[in-house]
Design a protein around this motif. Structure first.
Motif, PDB file in Angstrom:
ATOM      1  N   LEU A  22      36.605  13.556  30.882  1.00  0.00           N
ATOM      2  CA  LEU A  22      35.812  14.470  31.702  1.00  0.00           C
ATOM      3  C   LEU A  22      36.367  14.555  33.112  1.00  0.00           C
ATOM      4  O   LEU A  22      36.416  15.617  33.706  1.00  0.00           O
ATOM      5  N   ALA A  81      46.626  40.998  28.624  1.00  0.00           N
ATOM      6  CA  ALA A  81      45.336  41.680  28.617  1.00  0.00           C
ATOM      7  C   ALA A  81      44.270  40.812  27.960  1.00  0.00           C
ATOM      8  O   ALA A  81      43.101  40.864  28.310  1.00  0.00           O
ATOM      9  N   GLN A  82      44.695  39.969  26.989  1.00  0.00           N
ATOM     10  CA  GLN A  82      43.707  39.214  26.233  1.00  0.00           C
ATOM     11  C   GLN A  82      43.234  37.958  26.944  1.00  0.00           C
ATOM     12  O   GLN A  82      42.221  37.382  26.583  1.00  0.00           O
ATOM     13  N   GLN A  85      40.949  38.284  31.585  1.00  0.00           N
ATOM     14  CA  GLN A  85      39.546  38.189  31.977  1.00  0.00           C
ATOM     15  C   GLN A  85      39.131  36.728  32.182  1.00  0.00           C
ATOM     16  O   GLN A  85      38.367  36.415  33.082  1.00  0.00           O
ATOM     17  N   ALA A  86      39.671  35.879  31.300  1.00  0.00           N
ATOM     18  CA  ALA A  86      39.353  34.459  31.437  1.00  0.00           C
ATOM     19  C   ALA A  86      39.955  33.891  32.728  1.00  0.00           C
ATOM     20  O   ALA A  86      39.349  33.047  33.388  1.00  0.00           O
ATOM     21  N   VAL A  88      40.366  35.557  35.502  1.00  0.00           N
ATOM     22  CA  VAL A  88      39.496  36.003  36.597  1.00  0.00           C
ATOM     23  C   VAL A  88      38.222  35.169  36.609  1.00  0.00           C
ATOM     24  O   VAL A  88      37.787  34.686  37.652  1.00  0.00           O
ATOM     25  N   ALA A  89      37.647  34.975  35.405  1.00  0.00           N
ATOM     26  CA  ALA A  89      36.375  34.261  35.306  1.00  0.00           C
ATOM     27  C   ALA A  89      36.493  32.837  35.807  1.00  0.00           C
ATOM     28  O   ALA A  89      35.599  32.323  36.474  1.00  0.00           O
ATOM     29  N   ARG A 110      37.548  48.306  37.454  1.00  0.00           N
ATOM     30  CA  ARG A 110      36.677  47.143  37.276  1.00  0.00           C
ATOM     31  C   ARG A 110      36.578  46.306  38.540  1.00  0.00           C
ATOM     32  O   ARG A 110      35.909  45.275  38.546  1.00  0.00           O
ATOM     33  N   GLY A 111      37.305  46.695  39.590  1.00  0.00           N
ATOM     34  CA  GLY A 111      37.234  45.940  40.834  1.00  0.00           C
ATOM     35  C   GLY A 111      37.887  44.580  40.737  1.00  0.00           C
ATOM     36  O   GLY A 111      37.473  43.635  41.406  1.00  0.00           O
ATOM     37  N   GLN A 112      38.922  44.446  39.908  1.00  0.00           N
ATOM     38  CA  GLN A 112      39.549  43.140  39.747  1.00  0.00           C
ATOM     39  C   GLN A 112      40.875  43.015  40.494  1.00  0.00           C
ATOM     40  O   GLN A 112      41.633  42.080  40.254  1.00  0.00           O
ATOM     41  N   ASN A 202      47.415  50.300  19.835  1.00  0.00           N
ATOM     42  CA  ASN A 202      47.410  51.326  20.894  1.00  0.00           C
ATOM     43  C   ASN A 202      48.779  51.915  21.193  1.00  0.00           C
ATOM     44  O   ASN A 202      48.898  52.790  22.044  1.00  0.00           O
ATOM     45  N   PRO A 320      41.440  39.715  44.017  1.00  0.00           N
ATOM     46  CA  PRO A 320      40.422  40.375  44.848  1.00  0.00           C
ATOM     47  C   PRO A 320      39.803  39.465  45.903  1.00  0.00           C
ATOM     48  O   PRO A 320      39.343  39.935  46.939  1.00  0.00           O
ATOM     49  N   LYS A 321      39.798  38.144  45.638  1.00  0.00           N
ATOM     50  CA  LYS A 321      39.182  37.233  46.616  1.00  0.00           C
ATOM     51  C   LYS A 321      40.185  36.671  47.612  1.00  0.00           C
ATOM     52  O   LYS A 321      39.851  35.795  48.415  1.00  0.00           O
ATOM     53  N   GLN A 415      41.835  52.630  25.717  1.00  0.00           N
ATOM     54  CA  GLN A 415      40.872  53.065  24.698  1.00  0.00           C
ATOM     55  C   GLN A 415      41.294  54.401  24.106  1.00  0.00           C
ATOM     56  O   GLN A 415      41.185  54.617  22.899  1.00  0.00           O
TER      57      GLN A 415
END
Lengths: 453, 338
Positions: A22, A81-82, A85-86, A88-89, A110-112, A202, A320-321, A415
């Motif tokens: 941990l 791409a896959q 997001q992680a 960023v999160a 998306r403001g990222q 795509n 962005p930050k 998309q």
């Protein structure tokens, strides 16, 4: 007695282990303190690219020496791409990382990504980037990234198959009627597949969009508010696919192919022609082992009403930050690593030498980032290191300054491409597909995707 | 089969020391290990001490790592997905949108396609994939020799990494006349078939591959159950002169009933979550004919970057599977108990 001792010790050992595990999870947060700015950057060459990594490390060290108030933390993190997001999160997104053209607009939406308009304007090198390329990273009059590499969609062909079929490899087709005729000749004379198209993940939509541009129409309105899938140009492009597939039989038999698949087939000599990015040299020759003299590259064939070709590439974006100071420092870093070779001879030569040592291409075709004068000066500097037969891309290289660059769809590009994959698959796998009604239903789907985004 | 919580008869309650010993032996059949007898509350301290002395502490400590790992990587994400399904997030700022994600998912024209495709896959997998391991398990069980070797061969496909196996089959399914399957069929004068390139054949092709890749596990489970069937039953049947079919019908199958029920449920839940095979083999094509629910979730999250809708559909799928399992267990309860 022994057993009892074990009973006491074992759980304790386990607790200790779990605790250690941990503790490993928690890390310290990076941040600048005092007047020294720290930036974390992605895209560090991986350890298998020995020479490139060495040059990169030297470049970073030189950069830090030249800018004593900036500390660079390189990581091998790459855009995917896959997993993005992680990234960023988790807050682990590097302050500077490069992303493909296709995804920049959705990241902006998306403001990222950070807005770097004022920093770009103040930068002497970044502000010189070819405006048609720079435009890709702009939205609503603001700039969100610095282009660091570019290509256009082009016709990639196998010169050996052209020769074998009795065609002149120095005269690749320039119209789509010629593409069709040459594809048929290749299939008839050599038994290889004359023409191939990507259809999955795509990529089918991506290449259909390019071909539609060549026939004279975009698939979204310029403001990105309306889908314009149901148009004459796309219809003609699909009719051409249909004729090559079902009348001429020059389109092969497998229609579930992604980018890797078509390059492998091209490199293996199973495919005569395809539409793909002009940086495909790296895929076909460097990765898939195609003979470099067989790799042919021509401008995307155009019809009379043709608009030009679709462009792509990589853009350095900023977290962005990130603070203002980090963005300025990051842009300086981008200048140093990616742009300086076009303005500084010794950097140009050492970078090129490292690429040659690594087995990667120097002078591979692509879309130039800067104007002709800058680009020619660069090629003059590295001319002894160039290891690709550039005479085979003469027509393509000439076209890069004349053939207009049409941007990718503004809204929900991925998309839209996904929806168009199905259109291409339908035409190629089902003989009875009615293109008119197919485009009508697709238009409705595309519009709801664009509006929903 | 266990009855450890039944109240102990009063005389035993007095003999606590004996009960402790029984607990330490941890034999499930021994009554009296339960603390549910009257007056237990008064002796709570004693109970804890007894629990500790019986090795309860080390049990707990040994259990702890599992507990932590499950909590961190399984239960917490499950809980976290509930609020995430009602959020719209770019992981920088997050808005609470209530049921918007669910509305979006339910109004997606691709959802019915994905649900139908997934159901079609499940039905095909049931028809093609379910009997195969059962038949093989029984067949191997009937072997007199080489049972182990046969089991190894049957299990081999499971050892292959899933993506490698899928890519292998993709080359088998090469739609040109030189493809492996098309060459075989060519000898019989059939084809060439378009396999994955055909709207109608794509899903059955995927089911065939998925069945091949997974039947080994179920076969081994059946085989193990069959091997534990009391041989006296078979001996008796043989003495009575019953043939092989009679033995299978009257002895093997009834003994397998419980296992069949569980494996069937596991297969239902598993097949509803099919992803790797269509993702690698067809990318959902041609024309979305192999687009499954999990692929749609994947597209929401990793193509469109919309984690809210992806989680909303995941929650809906979990609810759907929960209901399915409940109904299944209800319907088959009498059958499995009798």
């Amino acid at each position: 007695m022994k057993k009892k001792l074990w009973r006491t010790i074992a759980p304790l050992a386990l607790v200790a282990l779990a605790g250690a595990g941990l503790a490993g999870c928690s890390g310290s947060d990076s941040g600048g303190s005092g007047d020294k700015v720290t930036i974390t950057v992605g895209n560090e060459p991986t350890s298998d690219q020995t020479a490139a990594l060495k040059v990169y490390k030297k470049q970073v060290a030189d950069f830090e020496k030249a800018n004593p108030n900036i500390k660079v933390n390189p990581t091998t993190t790459k855009y995917d791409a896959q997993t993005f997001q992680a990234l960023v999160a988790s807050g682990k997104m590097p302050d500077v990382i490069s992303v493909p053209f296709t995804d920049i607009q959705s990241l902006i939406a998306r403001g990222q990504v950070a807005d770097i308009t004022s920093e770009i304007k103040a930068d002497p090198q970044a502000s010189k980037v070819n405006p048609t390329v720079a435009k890709v990273a702009q939205a609503g009059g603001k700039t969100y990234g610095a282009a660091i590499g570019a290509y256009t969609m082009a016709l990639i062909y196998n010169r050996a198959l052209f020769t074998k079929a009795g065609l002149d490899p120095d005269k690749p087709p320039t119209t789509w009627e010629e593409v069709r005729a040459d594809a048929k000749t290749i299939t008839d004379k050599t038994g290889a597949q004359g023409y191939a198209a990507m259809t999955t993940n795509n990529t089918g939509g991506w290449s259909l969009t390019s071909v539609s541009y060549a026939f004279g129409h975009t698939l979204e309105s310029a403001d990105g508010k309306k889908a314009t899938v149901d148009n004459e140009a796309t219809k003609k492009a699909l009719e051409l696919y249909q004729q090559m597939r079902w009348d001429d039989n020059s389109f092969g038999s497998n229609f579930l192919l992604n980018q890797d698949d078509v390059f492998k087939q091209m490199a293996a000599g199973n495919v005569g022609m395809m539409v793909n990015g002009s940086d495909g040299y790296n895929f076909a020759v460097t990765n898939d082992g195609m003979n470099k003299d067989d790799f042919g590259l021509a401008p995307l064939p155009q019809e009379k009403a043709g608009l030009g070709t679709l462009g792509g590439g990589s853009i350095a974006i900023f977290k962005p930050k990130a603070t203002k100071e980090q963005i300025s420092a990051g842009l300086k870093y981008v200048d140093w690593i990616y742009y300086r070779q076009y303005f500084d001879k010794s950097t140009a030569v050492s970078t090129a030498k490292a690429s040659v040592a690594d087995g990667s291409a120097v002078g591979a075709p692509g879309l130039q980032l800067f104007d002709n004068a800058t680009n020619d000066r660069y090629l003059g500097w590295v001319k002894d290191e160039i290891n690709v037969p550039r005479e085979n891309y003469k027509a393509y290289l000439k076209s890069t300054t004349t053939l207009p660059l049409v941007p990718e769809p503004m809204t929900q590009a991925q998309q839209l491409y996904g929806i168009l994959d199905n259109v291409v698959q339908a035409v190629l796998t089902n003989k009875d597909t009615d293109i008119d009604s197919l485009l009508k239903t697709t238009q409705t789907q595309a519009q709801s995707a664009v509006a929903g985004g | 089969m266990t009855r450890i919580t039944s109240p102990a008869p009063p005389p035993r309650a007095v003999r606590r020391q004996a009960a402790d010993a029984a607990a330490r032996r941890t034999t499930i059949g021994s009554p009296g290990t339960s603390g549910a007898h009257p007056g237990a509350g008064r002796r709570a301290g004693g109970k804890v001490r007894r629990w500790v002395r019986a090795g309860g502490l080390s049990t707990l400590v040994f259990f702890l790592p599992t507990l932590v790992v499950f909590a961190l990587f399984s239960w917490w994400p499950i809980l976290r997905s509930l609020p995430l399904s009602m959020e719209q997030t770019n992981f920088i700022s997050t808005q609470w949108v209530w049921f918007d994600n669910f509305t979006k998912v339910l109004s997606d024209p691709l959802l019915p396609t994905a649900v139908l495709n997934t159901t079609w896959f499940t039905v095909l997998a049931l028809v093609i994939g379910f009997p195969v391991p059962l038949i093989l398990g029984i067949a191997i069980g009937e072997l007199r020799r080489s049972r182990q070797i046969a089991a190894v061969f049957v299990y081999l496909p499971v050892i292959l990494p899933p993506v490698a196996a899928v890519l292998l089959w993709q080359t088998f399914y090469d739609p040109s006349s030189h493809g492996v399957f098309n060459t075989l069929l060519g000898w019989l004068g059939i084809g060439p078939l378009p396999w994955l390139n055909s709207a109608g054949l794509a899903m059955p092709s995927i089911v065939l591959q998925a069945t091949w890749a997974s039947f080994g596990t179920a076969t081994i489970v059946y085989l193990a159950t069959i091997m534990s069937v009391q041989t006296e039953l078979y001996d008796a049947a043989e003495v009575d002169g019953s043939g092989i079919w009679n033995r299978i019908w009257h002895i093997t199958l009834p003994q397998l009933r419980g296992v069949i029920l569980v494996l069937l449920l596991l297969q239902l839940i598993g097949t509803f979550q099919i992803f790797t095979e269509p993702y690698v083999m067809t990318g959902g094509g041609p024309e979305n004919h192999t687009l499954t629910i999990l692929m749609l979730i994947f597209r929401y999250a990793f193509v469109s970057g919309n984690y809210g809708t992806a989680t909303a559909l995941s929650v809906l799928l979990a609810i759907g599977l929960g209901i399915l399992s409940f109904v299944y267990l209800r319907v088959t309860r009498r059958w499995s108990n009798s």
